[in-house]
Motif scaffolding. Structure first.
Motif, PDB file in Angstrom:
ATOM      1  N   GLU A  83      -6.806 -39.655  27.117  1.00 42.03           N
ATOM      2  CA  GLU A  83      -5.563 -39.539  26.359  1.00 42.03           C
ATOM      3  C   GLU A  83      -5.604 -38.231  25.579  1.00 42.03           C
ATOM      4  OE1 GLU A  83      -3.250 -41.698  22.599  1.00 42.03           O
ATOM      5  OE2 GLU A  83      -4.875 -42.751  23.648  1.00 42.03           O
ATOM      6  N   ALA A  84      -4.609 -37.375  25.811  1.00 41.34           N
ATOM      7  CA  ALA A  84      -4.584 -36.083  25.131  1.00 41.34           C
ATOM      8  C   ALA A  84      -4.430 -36.275  23.623  1.00 41.34           C
ATOM      9  CB  ALA A  84      -3.444 -35.227  25.664  1.00 41.34           C
ATOM     10  N   GLN A 102      -3.770 -45.443  14.173  1.00 40.24           N
ATOM     11  CA  GLN A 102      -2.798 -45.037  15.182  1.00 40.24           C
ATOM     12  C   GLN A 102      -3.246 -45.406  16.585  1.00 40.24           C
ATOM     13  OE1 GLN A 102      -1.976 -40.829  15.185  1.00 40.24           O
ATOM     14  NE2 GLN A 102      -0.818 -40.905  17.094  1.00 40.24           N
ATOM     15  N   HIS A 103      -4.547 -45.242  16.857  1.00 40.29           N
ATOM     16  CA  HIS A 103      -5.061 -45.495  18.206  1.00 40.29           C
ATOM     17  C   HIS A 103      -5.713 -46.874  18.338  1.00 40.29           C
ATOM     18  CE1 HIS A 103      -4.319 -41.389  19.638  1.00 40.29           C
ATOM     19  NE2 HIS A 103      -4.650 -41.007  18.417  1.00 40.29           N
ATOM     20  N   GLU A 104      -5.632 -47.674  17.297  1.00 44.48           N
ATOM     21  CA  GLU A 104      -6.124 -49.052  17.314  1.00 44.48           C
ATOM     22  C   GLU A 104      -7.564 -49.123  17.833  1.00 44.48           C
ATOM     23  OE1 GLU A 104      -3.070 -50.926  19.682  1.00 44.48           O
ATOM     24  OE2 GLU A 104      -1.868 -51.371  17.899  1.00 44.48           O
ATOM     25  N   LEU A 105      -8.443 -48.414  17.137  1.00 45.04           N
ATOM     26  CA  LEU A 105      -9.831 -48.291  17.573  1.00 45.04           C
ATOM     27  C   LEU A 105     -10.777 -49.294  16.921  1.00 45.04           C
ATOM     28  CD1 LEU A 105     -10.278 -44.401  17.578  1.00 45.04           C
ATOM     29  CD2 LEU A 105      -9.562 -45.890  19.458  1.00 45.04           C
ATOM     30  N   ALA A 110     -15.003 -45.850  21.720  1.00 51.14           N
ATOM     31  CA  ALA A 110     -14.200 -44.738  22.209  1.00 51.14           C
ATOM     32  C   ALA A 110     -14.993 -43.448  22.120  1.00 51.14           C
ATOM     33  CB  ALA A 110     -12.907 -44.608  21.404  1.00 51.14           C
ATOM     34  N   ALA A 111     -14.656 -42.503  22.990  1.00 49.53           N
ATOM     35  CA  ALA A 111     -15.236 -41.164  22.962  1.00 49.53           C
ATOM     36  C   ALA A 111     -14.168 -40.175  22.523  1.00 49.53           C
ATOM     37  CB  ALA A 111     -15.765 -40.766  24.339  1.00 49.53           C
ATOM     38  N   LEU A 112     -14.555 -39.230  21.692  1.00 53.74           N
ATOM     39  CA  LEU A 112     -13.633 -38.213  21.206  1.00 53.74           C
ATOM     40  C   LEU A 112     -14.212 -36.835  21.482  1.00 53.74           C
ATOM     41  CD1 LEU A 112     -11.053 -37.497  19.560  1.00 53.74           C
ATOM     42  CD2 LEU A 112     -12.506 -37.500  17.518  1.00 53.74           C
ATOM     43  N   ARG A 113     -13.356 -35.954  21.981  1.00 53.63           N
ATOM     44  CA  ARG A 113     -13.718 -34.541  22.138  1.00 53.63           C
ATOM     45  C   ARG A 113     -12.611 -33.716  21.513  1.00 53.63           C
ATOM     46  NH1 ARG A 113     -12.252 -30.401  25.422  1.00 53.63           N
ATOM     47  NH2 ARG A 113     -10.811 -31.819  26.502  1.00 53.63           N
ATOM     48  N   LEU A 114     -12.968 -32.811  20.608  1.00 53.97           N
ATOM     49  CA  LEU A 114     -12.010 -31.930  19.966  1.00 53.97           C
ATOM     50  C   LEU A 114     -12.501 -30.495  20.058  1.00 53.97           C
ATOM     51  CD1 LEU A 114     -11.210 -33.846  16.641  1.00 53.97           C
ATOM     52  CD2 LEU A 114      -9.735 -33.672  18.652  1.00 53.97           C
ATOM     53  N   GLY A 197      -7.845 -31.943  22.203  1.00 47.90           N
ATOM     54  CA  GLY A 197      -8.911 -32.541  22.991  1.00 47.90           C
ATOM     55  C   GLY A 197      -8.462 -33.808  23.653  1.00 47.90           C
ATOM     56  N   ASP A 198      -9.353 -34.803  23.698  1.00 50.19           N
ATOM     57  CA  ASP A 198      -9.008 -36.043  24.373  1.00 50.19           C
ATOM     58  C   ASP A 198      -9.780 -37.215  23.796  1.00 50.19           C
ATOM     59  OD1 ASP A 198     -11.627 -35.960  25.919  1.00 50.19           O
ATOM     60  OD2 ASP A 198     -10.633 -34.228  26.794  1.00 50.19           O
TER      61      ASP A 198
END
Length: 238
Positions: A83-84, A102-105, A110-114, A197-198
């Motif tokens: 998800e962008a 917002q992303h209901e985490l 979850a993985a995050l890349r910025l 990122g995603d």
């Protein structure tokens, strides 16, 4: 299905099980992106596009090409179904607040890349330890701290629900590496006017335990002090 693969547990690392128990070669069979640490908790690991980087306590960053190098604790995944993400005014306050909502985490991994140009980045790097190993909290008090302003780079790491806080770091566990691969470590503070990122949400956690390692099998975790120790050693959840 998308899978987060984790080798070892943070609770075991906190207890002082710092000897490497999986090779780089075996770890990369399960993903091309991730984070971790090397044998003896030797620095901070960033894995991007199948390339492995190690930030060590003197501030230098090594490109690790030895497939037999070992890690006691690491998380990796294969980027897919992304998800962008496009954020403004981003820092830990945003990630720990509105971004999670917002992303209901709150109940998922979850993985995050910025990526972007970051106004400020503060990192820590754990120094290598030798047997007999201390616990992770003792090592955290020896950590080297570094900061840099106006640095282009990438944040990568994971979000884990609170209920898994002894398996891995609850909340965000993020590492940073600069585009020039000269500055990297465990992320403590950051800010950027904009970052893109995603985000990837996992529906599977593959938890791999080093059952052949005697120290792991015989160790005992002090559950009473575990959560406080993890929070102090992570240092970025406020």
């Amino acid at each position: 299905m998308s899978t987060l693969y984790e080798h070892g547990t943070l609770a075991s690392l906190m207890a002082g099980n710092m000897a490497g128990t999986i090779t780089v070669a075996d770890l990369l069979k399960h993903g091309s992106a991730g984070i971790g640490t090397f044998d003896g908790i030797d620095g901070e690991v960033v894995i991007l596009d199948g390339e492995v980087y190690q930030a060590v306590a003197d501030g230098t960053v090594n490109h690790v090409t030895d497939p037999q190098a070992k890690l006691p604790f690491a998380s990796v995944h294969t980027p897919t179904d992304l998800e962008a993400v496009n954020l403004t005014g981003v820092d830990f306050n945003l990630l720990n607040g509105s971004f999670i909502r917002q992303h209901e985490l709150q109940n998922v991994f979850a993985a995050l890349r910025l990526t972007g140009t970051f106004s400020h980045v503060k990192i820590r790097i754990m120094p290598k330890q030798e047997p007999p190993y201390p616990n992770l909290l003792e090592v955290a008090h020896m950590q080297a701290l570094f900061s840099r302003d106006q640095v282009k780079g990438t944040i990568i790491g994971y979000y884990a629900p609170e209920i898994f806080g002894s398996v891995t770091a609850a909340g965000w566990h993020l590492h940073f590496i600069s585009d020039d691969r000269q500055f990297a470590g465990h992320l403590l503070e950051f800010s950027a006017p904009q970052a893109t990122g995603d985000l990837q949400v996992f529906d599977m956690l593959d938890q791999h335990l080093p059952v052949a390692d005697r120290a792991f099998r015989q160790s005992e975790v002090d559950l009473a002090s575990l959560r406080a120790g993890i929070a102090e050693s992570e240092g970025n959840q406020e």
